[in-house]
Design a protein around this motif. Sequence first.
Motif, PDB file in Angstrom:
ATOM      1  N   ALA A 153       0.771  -1.021  -0.210  1.00  0.00           N
ATOM      2  CA  ALA A 153       0.004  -0.139   0.006  1.00  0.00           C
ATOM      3  C   ALA A 153       0.751   1.264   0.156  1.00  0.00           C
ATOM      4  O   ALA A 153       1.934   1.457   0.672  1.00  0.00           O
ATOM      5  CB  ALA A 153      -0.920  -0.045   1.181  1.00  0.00           C
ATOM      6  N   LYS A 154       0.687   2.166  -0.757  1.00  0.00           N
ATOM      7  CA  LYS A 154       1.201   3.482  -0.947  1.00  0.00           C
ATOM      8  C   LYS A 154       0.239   4.504  -0.490  1.00  0.00           C
ATOM      9  O   LYS A 154      -0.615   4.722  -1.181  1.00  0.00           O
ATOM     10  CB  LYS A 154       1.638   3.473  -2.361  1.00  0.00           C
ATOM     11  N   VAL A 155       0.786   5.065   0.591  1.00  0.00           N
ATOM     12  CA  VAL A 155      -0.236   6.061   1.220  1.00  0.00           C
ATOM     13  C   VAL A 155       0.196   7.344   0.679  1.00  0.00           C
ATOM     14  O   VAL A 155       1.132   8.114   1.293  1.00  0.00           O
ATOM     15  CB  VAL A 155      -0.380   5.950   2.778  1.00  0.00           C
ATOM     16  N   ASN A 156      -0.451   8.294  -0.128  1.00  0.00           N
ATOM     17  CA  ASN A 156      -0.116   9.544  -0.615  1.00  0.00           C
ATOM     18  C   ASN A 156      -0.332  10.335   0.382  1.00  0.00           C
ATOM     19  O   ASN A 156      -1.156  10.348   1.360  1.00  0.00           O
ATOM     20  CB  ASN A 156      -0.430   9.933  -1.882  1.00  0.00           C
ATOM     21  N   GLN A 157       0.070  11.812   0.100  1.00  0.00           N
ATOM     22  CA  GLN A 157       0.000  12.930   1.341  1.00  0.00           C
ATOM     23  C   GLN A 157      -1.438  13.304   1.292  1.00  0.00           C
ATOM     24  O   GLN A 157      -2.329  12.928   0.427  1.00  0.00           O
ATOM     25  CB  GLN A 157       0.811  14.117   0.917  1.00  0.00           C
ATOM     26  N   PRO A 158      -2.083  13.661   2.676  1.00  0.00           N
ATOM     27  CA  PRO A 158      -3.330  14.217   2.471  1.00  0.00           C
ATOM     28  C   PRO A 158      -3.854  15.157   1.834  1.00  0.00           C
ATOM     29  O   PRO A 158      -2.869  15.942   1.246  1.00  0.00           O
ATOM     30  CB  PRO A 158      -3.652  14.532   4.241  1.00  0.00           C
ATOM     31  N   ARG A 159      -5.161  15.185   1.277  1.00  0.00           N
ATOM     32  CA  ARG A 159      -5.513  16.492   0.558  1.00  0.00           C
ATOM     33  C   ARG A 159      -6.268  17.260   1.526  1.00  0.00           C
ATOM     34  O   ARG A 159      -7.135  16.791   2.548  1.00  0.00           O
ATOM     35  CB  ARG A 159      -6.584  16.095  -0.337  1.00  0.00           C
ATOM     36  N   PRO A 160      -5.974  18.555   1.440  1.00  0.00           N
ATOM     37  CA  PRO A 160      -6.529  19.508   2.184  1.00  0.00           C
ATOM     38  C   PRO A 160      -8.206  19.588   1.946  1.00  0.00           C
ATOM     39  O   PRO A 160      -8.590  19.300   0.958  1.00  0.00           O
ATOM     40  CB  PRO A 160      -5.930  21.090   1.910  1.00  0.00           C
ATOM     41  N   PHE A 161      -9.064  19.812   3.187  1.00  0.00           N
ATOM     42  CA  PHE A 161     -10.388  19.767   2.982  1.00  0.00           C
ATOM     43  C   PHE A 161     -10.743  21.219   2.090  1.00  0.00           C
ATOM     44  O   PHE A 161     -10.032  22.012   2.211  1.00  0.00           O
ATOM     45  CB  PHE A 161     -11.061  20.016   4.161  1.00  0.00           C
ATOM     46  N   ILE A 162     -11.653  20.996   1.217  1.00  0.00           N
ATOM     47  CA  ILE A 162     -12.376  21.984   0.511  1.00  0.00           C
ATOM     48  C   ILE A 162     -12.852  22.966   1.366  1.00  0.00           C
ATOM     49  O   ILE A 162     -13.805  22.751   2.107  1.00  0.00           O
ATOM     50  CB  ILE A 162     -13.464  21.602  -0.293  1.00  0.00           C
ATOM     51  N   GLN A 163     -12.565  24.307   1.391  1.00  0.00           N
ATOM     52  CA  GLN A 163     -12.702  25.220   2.618  1.00  0.00           C
ATOM     53  C   GLN A 163     -14.153  25.888   2.037  1.00  0.00           C
ATOM     54  O   GLN A 163     -14.941  26.303   2.952  1.00  0.00           O
ATOM     55  CB  GLN A 163     -11.746  26.108   2.746  1.00  0.00           C
ATOM     56  N   ASN A 164     -14.121  26.075   0.691  1.00  0.00           N
ATOM     57  CA  ASN A 164     -15.186  26.902   0.151  1.00  0.00           C
ATOM     58  C   ASN A 164     -16.202  25.888  -0.399  1.00  0.00           C
ATOM     59  O   ASN A 164     -15.900  25.762  -1.592  1.00  0.00           O
ATOM     60  CB  ASN A 164     -14.849  27.920  -0.673  1.00  0.00           C
ATOM     61  N   LEU A 165     -17.118  25.390   0.118  1.00  0.00           N
ATOM     62  CA  LEU A 165     -17.995  24.401  -0.620  1.00  0.00           C
ATOM     63  C   LEU A 165     -19.172  24.828  -1.404  1.00  0.00           C
ATOM     64  O   LEU A 165     -19.212  24.145  -2.535  1.00  0.00           O
ATOM     65  CB  LEU A 165     -18.731  23.752   0.557  1.00  0.00           C
ATOM     66  N   ASP A 166     -19.142  26.137  -1.487  1.00  0.00           N
ATOM     67  CA  ASP A 166     -19.780  27.037  -2.573  1.00  0.00           C
ATOM     68  C   ASP A 166     -19.063  26.975  -3.851  1.00  0.00           C
ATOM     69  O   ASP A 166     -19.525  27.164  -5.050  1.00  0.00           O
ATOM     70  CB  ASP A 166     -20.095  28.209  -2.331  1.00  0.00           C
ATOM     71  N   ALA A 167     -17.774  26.658  -3.812  1.00  0.00           N
ATOM     72  CA  ALA A 167     -16.899  26.766  -5.213  1.00  0.00           C
ATOM     73  C   ALA A 167     -17.193  25.252  -6.031  1.00  0.00           C
ATOM     74  O   ALA A 167     -17.002  25.120  -7.229  1.00  0.00           O
ATOM     75  CB  ALA A 167     -15.560  26.636  -4.776  1.00  0.00           C
TER      76      ALA A 167
END
Length: 540
Positions: A153-167
């Motif tokens: 298993a290759k675990v890539n870096q986390p993705r930042p959460f989407i801060q502006n859901l309206d986008a």
Amino acid sequence: MKILLTTPLFGDFPIRDPMFPLGITYIAGVIEREGHSVRILDNYLEKNNEDDFVKIIEDFKPSIIGITCNVDNRFEAFALSGIIKEFSEDIMVILGGPFPSVCHKEIIEDIKSVDIVVREEGEYTLLDIINCLENRKPLDDIAGITYRIKDEAKVNQPRPFIQNLDALPFPAFHLLKIKEYPSYMAEFKDSFLDKTNIDAAYTASLIFGRGCPYNCLFCSSKELWRRTFRILSPENAVRQIEYFIEKGITAFAFWDDHLLLDRRWFNDFVQRIKEKKLQFIFKCLGRVDSIDEETAGKLREIGCKMVYLGIENGSQDILDLINKGVTVAQIENSVKLLHENGILATGGSLVNAPGETRENILENLEFFKKLEQTYSRGQGKPKGIMMFKPANIIIFPGTDLEKIAVKKGRLVNFRWTNDYYEKRNLLMDSSPYTPLYENVAIEKLIEYLISAALKIRYYTFLAEITWNQIIYGGICSGSVDKNYKRKFYISKIFYFISRAPFKDKVGYIYTILSHVVFPKVKNKLIRGIKKDAIYALHKA
């Protein structure tokens, strides 16, 4: 590129009512905006079997199939991934959803038919995967995925959460068969305090927010969302409601954990609904500490019929133990305020938590009995608060409860990808595919619950447990007397009846007839028989 986003196949248990697969409608919206061909397939709605599914992918010819799943249908998702790979090794199989986000490494290590797990939010992650495939680039730099390289298993870096859901683009609701989903209001309408406009033929499910800032012992949200919370703007939320009203759907189920968390947001939401003169009814979820007099009044004004409260338990000791962060006084106050505004308050109770005592069980039942007696209308089935129904606390992956279960030897050499089936869970009306925390054995717990109910003459609870835990649960689990002492439980109840004063005998018999025999046979048995018949036809 063609992408199929799907739920797992129609499985043996639980036989579930279909609900909008909301997460993949957001993902589909992003992918469609980029010009790709997307199809959403809800197998729970369409009752597809393996042959049906294979015919669909034969005709559609997707390059990628994304499967959304949770812990209780994980085995169905694993099986579906195997069906896809058996059909074609060339189709990329991606798993996403709450369960894969927590157990991503186990899945990639153990389920060889899954190529990639998308962790947490999948909108832009899946788009990055598509771009890599089209441009023949490696997956190394895609944030938020776990995948396989040389059986590891290759675990890539986390993705930042989407801060502006309206986008995000508008969800692809047009890909759903929205008028084929059942009304989620029908089964509760007899209990609604306010009967105005309750006969809506369809119900739309919506979620406006993501995350949770709280720290409950039993919940995976902390692991999944790291105690963050974001929500669409009130304007965008109302626009989603308008979309369905324009299509003739005027009943909603708002499944947000925290629709009422941000008071300023909620007040703006209410104001926009009033300004647009939107007419609809809905049910929603809410923490008890989010209900005050003003909020309850505004919920009533915009059409709320029911709030499912996170009550969890009537013992303050247990509430503190599970890190609920509320008091029994706040629970009763929230029920009172909703009742005064003609809104049905409902909420279950978690039992068998670590450290729970028989005194806690008695205290819990006494509290719910008090709520029923105070906020009911007439005898028999309570109106104003739904009947107390005990639920054995469930072990979910990534929770503090899971860590306790491992430490105390309740989970030994356990992996979430390994086969698991515990039919005793059915005695507590719980999925046999997900482990329960047993502070005491389920059989002993039922005995304790009955004993406490007998002691305080809690008739409605005795009726409920007679049906759910003894009769229905016993039948579902295929239990026999020597294992589950079903006769012993029944004999205890009838021993109480035989020795009770005449008015108590009448009270119990009336309750079990009015609450169990008539409505349960009409609704649960007939509904269950109908579902079993549908399932049998598809298996044939």
